[in-house]
Each structure stands twice: as structure tokens, then as C-alpha cells.
Design a protein around this motif. Sequence first.
Motif, mmCIF file in Angstrom:
data_model
loop_
_atom_site.group_PDB
_atom_site.id
_atom_site.type_symbol
_atom_site.label_atom_id
_atom_site.label_comp_id
_atom_site.label_asym_id
_atom_site.label_seq_id
_atom_site.Cartn_x
_atom_site.Cartn_y
_atom_site.Cartn_z
ATOM 1 N N TYR A 87 24.768 31.704 -8.045
ATOM 2 C CA TYR A 87 25.393 30.231 -8.988
ATOM 3 C C TYR A 87 26.699 30.437 -8.280
ATOM 4 N N CYS A 88 27.083 28.983 -8.310
ATOM 5 C CA CYS A 88 28.664 28.633 -8.084
ATOM 6 C C CYS A 88 29.600 28.603 -9.004
ATOM 7 N N GLN A 89 30.674 28.903 -8.841
ATOM 8 C CA GLN A 89 31.678 28.749 -10.020
ATOM 9 C C GLN A 89 33.124 28.059 -9.195
ATOM 10 N N GLN A 90 33.985 26.825 -10.622
ATOM 11 C CA GLN A 90 34.953 26.797 -10.224
ATOM 12 C C GLN A 90 35.925 27.446 -10.558
ATOM 13 N N SER A 91 37.174 27.915 -10.164
ATOM 14 C CA SER A 91 38.067 28.495 -10.569
ATOM 15 C C SER A 91 39.192 27.288 -10.465
ATOM 16 N N TYR A 92 38.756 25.839 -10.285
ATOM 17 C CA TYR A 92 39.924 25.506 -9.718
ATOM 18 C C TYR A 92 41.008 24.997 -10.685
ATOM 19 N N ARG A 93 39.910 24.952 -12.147
ATOM 20 C CA ARG A 93 41.339 24.300 -13.173
ATOM 21 C C ARG A 93 40.700 25.406 -14.533
ATOM 22 N N ASN A 94 41.483 25.468 -16.056
ATOM 23 C CA ASN A 94 41.921 26.234 -16.429
ATOM 24 C C ASN A 94 40.286 26.273 -17.498
ATOM 25 N N LEU A 95 39.806 25.090 -17.333
ATOM 26 C CA LEU A 95 38.339 25.476 -17.925
ATOM 27 C C LEU A 95 37.167 25.536 -17.119
ATOM 28 N N LEU A 96 36.773 26.767 -16.761
ATOM 29 C CA LEU A 96 36.236 27.107 -15.219
ATOM 30 C C LEU A 96 34.767 26.524 -16.195
ATOM 31 N N THR A 97 33.501 26.284 -14.712
ATOM 32 C CA THR A 97 32.753 25.788 -15.035
ATOM 33 C C THR A 97 31.812 26.220 -13.496
ATOM 34 N N VAL B 37 32.077 34.752 -21.305
ATOM 35 C CA VAL B 37 31.131 34.063 -20.253
ATOM 36 C C VAL B 37 29.549 34.073 -21.636
ATOM 37 N N ARG B 38 28.902 32.734 -21.333
ATOM 38 C CA ARG B 38 27.633 33.234 -22.151
ATOM 39 C C ARG B 38 26.104 32.739 -21.492
ATOM 40 N N GLN B 39 24.943 33.447 -21.522
ATOM 41 C CA GLN B 39 23.630 32.894 -21.328
ATOM 42 C C GLN B 39 22.982 32.565 -21.859
ATOM 43 N N ALA B 40 22.237 31.449 -22.846
ATOM 44 C CA ALA B 40 21.816 31.167 -23.741
ATOM 45 C C ALA B 40 19.714 31.971 -22.957
ATOM 46 N N PRO B 41 19.432 32.238 -23.780
ATOM 47 C CA PRO B 41 17.800 32.407 -23.476
ATOM 48 C C PRO B 41 17.269 32.046 -22.047
ATOM 49 N N GLY B 42 16.457 32.051 -21.070
ATOM 50 C CA GLY B 42 16.137 31.742 -20.150
ATOM 51 C C GLY B 42 17.259 30.130 -19.081
ATOM 52 N N LYS B 43 18.604 30.128 -19.489
ATOM 53 C CA LYS B 43 18.989 29.063 -19.214
ATOM 54 C C LYS B 43 20.576 29.815 -18.084
ATOM 55 N N GLY B 44 20.938 29.269 -17.857
ATOM 56 C CA GLY B 44 22.083 29.584 -16.507
ATOM 57 C C GLY B 44 23.279 29.992 -17.301
ATOM 58 N N VAL B 48 32.989 30.006 -21.563
ATOM 59 C CA VAL B 48 33.206 30.728 -23.071
ATOM 60 C C VAL B 48 35.172 30.412 -22.720
ATOM 61 N N SER B 49 35.290 31.489 -22.395
ATOM 62 C CA SER B 49 36.823 31.441 -22.797
ATOM 63 C C SER B 49 37.713 32.001 -22.388
ATOM 64 N N ILE B 50 39.188 32.519 -22.133
ATOM 65 C CA ILE B 50 39.422 33.091 -21.174
ATOM 66 C C ILE B 50 41.026 33.158 -21.385
ATOM 67 N N ILE B 51 42.005 34.539 -21.331
ATOM 68 C CA ILE B 51 42.840 35.078 -21.273
ATOM 69 C C ILE B 51 43.341 35.171 -20.445
#
Lengths: 107, 118
Positions: A87-97, B37-44, B48-51
Motif C-alpha cells: 500500500y502507498c499512503q500520502q501524508s501531505y494533508r491532514n486527511l491522510l489517505t 486505521v481500519r481494514q474491513a474484511p477482505g478490503k484495503g 480514520v483519525s489522527i491526534i
Amino acid sequence: DIQMTQSPSSLSASVGDRVTITCRASQSISTYLNWYQQKPGKAPNLLIYAASSLQTGVPSRFSGSGSGTEFTLTISSLQPEDFATYYCQQSYRNLLTFGGGTKVEIK
Amino acid sequence: EVQLVESGGGLVQPGGSLRLSCAASGFTVSSNYLSWVRQAPGKGLEWVSIIYSAGTTYYADSVKGRFTISRHNSKNTVYLQMNSLRAEDTAVYYCARDRDYGTGFDIWGQGTMVTVSS
């Protein structure tokens, strides 16, 4: 939100093959791009951060490159333990993806 | 040893609530960025959230207004309060550490399963 698109979604390769996975961002993210490996039933493992920096303890056959919107993860010589989902993941913006993932299977 | 240990998962009915915990050892949560970070069954993977270390919080659109991330510094623990749960929230929930902006999630917990079903 920034969308991350990985390709291919899956690939078949043999031990010793050179494998390249691509990740594209919907807008420029500079080099704020990370790569992870995940094996079934396990938490992901960080391989590459900041597009090209190798995480401590990760074998040197893994490398990353790119900037802006296009990035690649390369495995120079695929080993049996490398069959996994990446998996790749971006950390550029606060809404990470994350990208959708690339499953590397045995040919 | 540097590690994260999640707890609190389980079976909950749609519309119900659950609080997940993530206990850290070997480092201080208030000096790092902690995400769920979450992962649904069989998914990527789905962030979800950060502090952040400063206490600032952010949420994915899919959970905004329903989930709340917080931390208890003296317990060195991060929480995820999940309200108004839906079937699509069913997943393994991981907590993960980011040492600094843009350095990636270098430490992950083992995950805790949340199942939303009647």
C-alpha cells in the motif's frame, strides 16, 4: 481529499524478478509518500517513507522513487517472503489517505 | 520495547457505541502523532483519525461527527470513541504511530476487531 491510485491491483511474479508498483496522487504531494507491506492477518509494516527513505531494518532490495504525483516502489529481486499486499499512503494533508493496494502473488 | 496494544473491540448493534483503547509503551503518546486505521474484511486500509502532539485532531469524512479521538497522557493511551455505528464500520481497527510529519506509521498495534451487526 487527495486520492491515491495504485497500479496494478495485482501481479504475478517469480522469485528473483524485478517488480515495480506505481502510485499516483490526485494532486501534488511533494515527497510525502510512504509504502507499506502487509501479510495476511498481520498489521502493515513500513518499508519506505518520504518517497525514497528506507525504514530501518528493511532489506535494501526495496526502493522508492518519485515526487509530485507519481511514485514507484521497486523490489529489485523478489524473495519468497515478499509475497504480500503493498500500500502507498500520502501524508501531505491532514486527511491522510491510502492507495487501494497491490497484491503480489507467486507465478 | 516500543509497542502499541489495542483493546475494546467486539460485537455491537447498529446505532450503538464502542470505545477503543490503544496503550503505548516505550514512547510517549503526547510527543508523537497517533492515528487509527481500519481494514474491513477482505478490503484495503482506510485511515480514520489522527491526534497530533499539539492535541489537534482530524477525521476521515466517513466517520466525522460520529467518532472522537482523544488521549490520556498519564495513562499513555489513545482512545477512539465510536458512536452511531453502522454495518460499514465493521473492520479491524489498528492504532499506529507517526514520529513526525511525513515519516510514516512506523509502529502498529495488533488490531482489534469491531463487528456492527444485529
